[in-house]
Design a protein around this motif. Structure first.
Motif, PDB file in Angstrom:
ATOM      1  N   LEU A 165      40.543  53.265  63.074  1.00 41.27           N
ATOM      2  CA  LEU A 165      40.670  53.101  61.627  1.00 41.27           C
ATOM      3  C   LEU A 165      39.409  52.476  61.024  1.00 41.27           C
ATOM      4  O   LEU A 165      38.979  52.849  59.928  1.00 41.27           O
ATOM      5  N   PHE A 207      40.922  59.210  59.401  1.00 41.58           N
ATOM      6  CA  PHE A 207      41.842  59.163  60.542  1.00 41.58           C
ATOM      7  C   PHE A 207      42.898  60.258  60.415  1.00 41.58           C
ATOM      8  O   PHE A 207      43.201  60.956  61.392  1.00 41.58           O
ATOM      9  N   VAL A 208      43.474  60.400  59.236  1.00 38.64           N
ATOM     10  CA  VAL A 208      44.538  61.399  59.040  1.00 38.64           C
ATOM     11  C   VAL A 208      44.004  62.811  59.264  1.00 38.64           C
ATOM     12  O   VAL A 208      44.599  63.615  59.990  1.00 38.64           O
ATOM     13  N   GLY A 243      38.238  55.202  58.599  1.00 43.38           N
ATOM     14  CA  GLY A 243      38.993  54.999  57.370  1.00 43.38           C
ATOM     15  C   GLY A 243      40.327  55.730  57.445  1.00 43.38           C
ATOM     16  O   GLY A 243      40.558  56.543  58.351  1.00 43.38           O
ATOM     17  N   ILE A 244      41.191  55.453  56.487  1.00 47.90           N
ATOM     18  CA  ILE A 244      42.519  56.050  56.515  1.00 47.90           C
ATOM     19  C   ILE A 244      42.453  57.571  56.372  1.00 47.90           C
ATOM     20  O   ILE A 244      43.045  58.313  57.155  1.00 47.90           O
ATOM     21  N   SER A 245      41.716  58.055  55.369  1.00 53.43           N
ATOM     22  CA  SER A 245      41.659  59.504  55.150  1.00 53.43           C
ATOM     23  C   SER A 245      40.991  60.222  56.320  1.00 53.43           C
ATOM     24  O   SER A 245      41.450  61.288  56.758  1.00 53.43           O
TER      25      SER A 245
END
Length: 419
Positions: A91, A99-100, A95-97
């Motif tokens: 993460l 990672f997704v 970052g969140i985006s």
């Protein structure tokens, strides 16, 4: 000495090289399941003359069931705690985006490798708990081990190598530490699940599964970084995905697969010392292949076509040869049970050939007995490999207990299929 008693061999009282019985013709149908004359014994006779559905199942050895469930519990436990180290790193890097997106994109090459594992493993499938252990080890535990060991390895070996940090990290540190971390899972499987890790095909299956998990997590990192660190994330992600997801989804599988292959051959000997030695020996080609891959650099495309593609094709050829040998071994061991009255010659052809299995399953499905026929095919394959373990001369009484239980199970399944 009864028919089911262990024959004396080297290291056993009463063994004498001059009193070996000659092997029956075709007892060694392939190089994969070589049997020494002093360990050969006939299959136990079917005293009823034909399979009878009334045989009660023989008791199974509890420790063998426990080894599978114990490894799964240990793998889940280690995997859970590894996430506390791995997830924050991912993460923080993506970052969140990132990672997704990286997670979703990584599912594609992961699916490709796992479907290949299923194809390789279809003849004698490994227990699902062990495959779950292998995947969790690769995706979480081996990543955590790599993260812990890399700084120490770099501090100790980096200055001695004489290389700049980037070159050292890519061509030495990553191959050595990552292959060691992945293959530790193979060593645990070989030491604690020996019943299910007893040949090179098993070694390849477990190695590919561990490598698939490792590459899955690593791909999340690379794909996520392409999103998080680039001014043109779409183009960057497409390039990285093409390089890792299209051109090289099997790179880690081939690296670690060489270790699994060598450890699988060692598993035929059923000796812990030899298993540990094979672990060390098997790491060498894995590390060299990994280092060669990471060293391609500016000549990537030419090296990929001239070196890596032939290595991939060689890996495919080795797997095909292993599968052919595995089928021949199954057929020969079931023929020995047929000679003892457990199967007919036609049933051996049905259970030990691909065409026979497909035809049998289709016929059984048309009569509503498809699941029973699939179970019978699986049980017969397990029986053939149990007999191979008996003929290896190690841990014979425990395997003969498995054999009695499997013969009883096959008798009941055969009766259910026939009706």
């Amino acid at each position: 000495m009864t028919m089911n008693d262990p024959r004396p061999g080297p290291g056993h009282p009463g063994y004498s090289p001059g009193h070996q019985r000659p092997l029956p013709q075709q007892a060694n149908p392939t190089w994969l399941g070589h049997v020494q004359p002093e360990y050969y014994r006939p299959a136990p006779a079917n005293s009823s003359g034909r399979p009878s559905p009334g045989l009660p199942p023989a008791p199974q050895a509890p420790r063998r069931r426990g080894s599978v469930s114990g490894l799964l519990v240990a793998g889940v436990f280690l995997g859970f705690f590894s996430l506390f180290l791995v997830l924050p790193f991912l993460l923080g890097s993506t970052g969140i985006s990132g990672f997704v997106v990286g997670f979703i994109a990584s599912l594609i090459p992961l699916g490709t490798v796992l479907l290949t594992v299923r194809f390789i493993d279809r003849w004698e499938p490994e227990p699902r708990p062990l495959l779950v252990f292998a995947f969790v080890w690769g995706a979480a535990v081996s990543i955590a081990v790599t993260m812990i060991l890399q700084p120490y390895f770099s501090a100790v070996a980096g200055p001695a190598s004489g290389l700049d940090y980037t070159t050292f990290a890519v061509t030495v540190q990553a191959p050595v530490v990552e292959e060691f971390a992945k293959s530790l899972g193979l060593l645990l499987l070989l030491l604690f699940a020996r019943k299910h890790f007893d040949g090179p095909v098993d070694g390849v299956v477990f190695a590919f599964t561990i490598a698939a998990g490792f590459a899955f997590t690593e791909n999340i990192l690379y794909f996520g970084r392409a999103i998080a660190e680039s001014s043109d994330p779409g183009t960057e992600l497409a390039v990285v995905f093409f390089l890792r997801g299209v051109m090289s989804p099997f790179a880690h599988a081939i690296f670690t697969g060489t270790t699994g292959l060598i450890m699988g051959f060692a598993a035929r000997r059923w000796h812990n010392g030899l298993s540990v030695l094979a672990f060390g020996v098997g790491l060498v080609p894995a590390m060299l292949l990994h280092s060669a891959w990471n060293s391609m650099g500016a000549n990537f495309l030419a090296t990929y076509i001239l070196v890596q593609v032939p290595i991939f094709l060689l890996a495919v050829l080795v797997i095909v040869l292993l599968q052919v040998a595995e089928r021949r071994l199954t057929r020969q061991r079931l023929k020995e049970y047929a000679a003892a009255g457990w199967f007919t010659a036609a049933e051996v052809e049905m259970l030990a050939t691909g065409a026979g299995r497909r035809s049998a399953v289709r016929w059984a499905a048309s009569t509503g007995r498809g699941p029973q026929m699939k179970a019978l095919v699986h049980a017969a394959t397990q029986l053939a490999f149990t007999r191979q373990r008996i003929l290896s001369g190690r841990d014979v009484p425990a395997h003969q207990l498995d054999e009695r239980q499997q013969l009883a199970e096959i008798t009941a399944l055969r009766a259910a299929v026939v009706g």
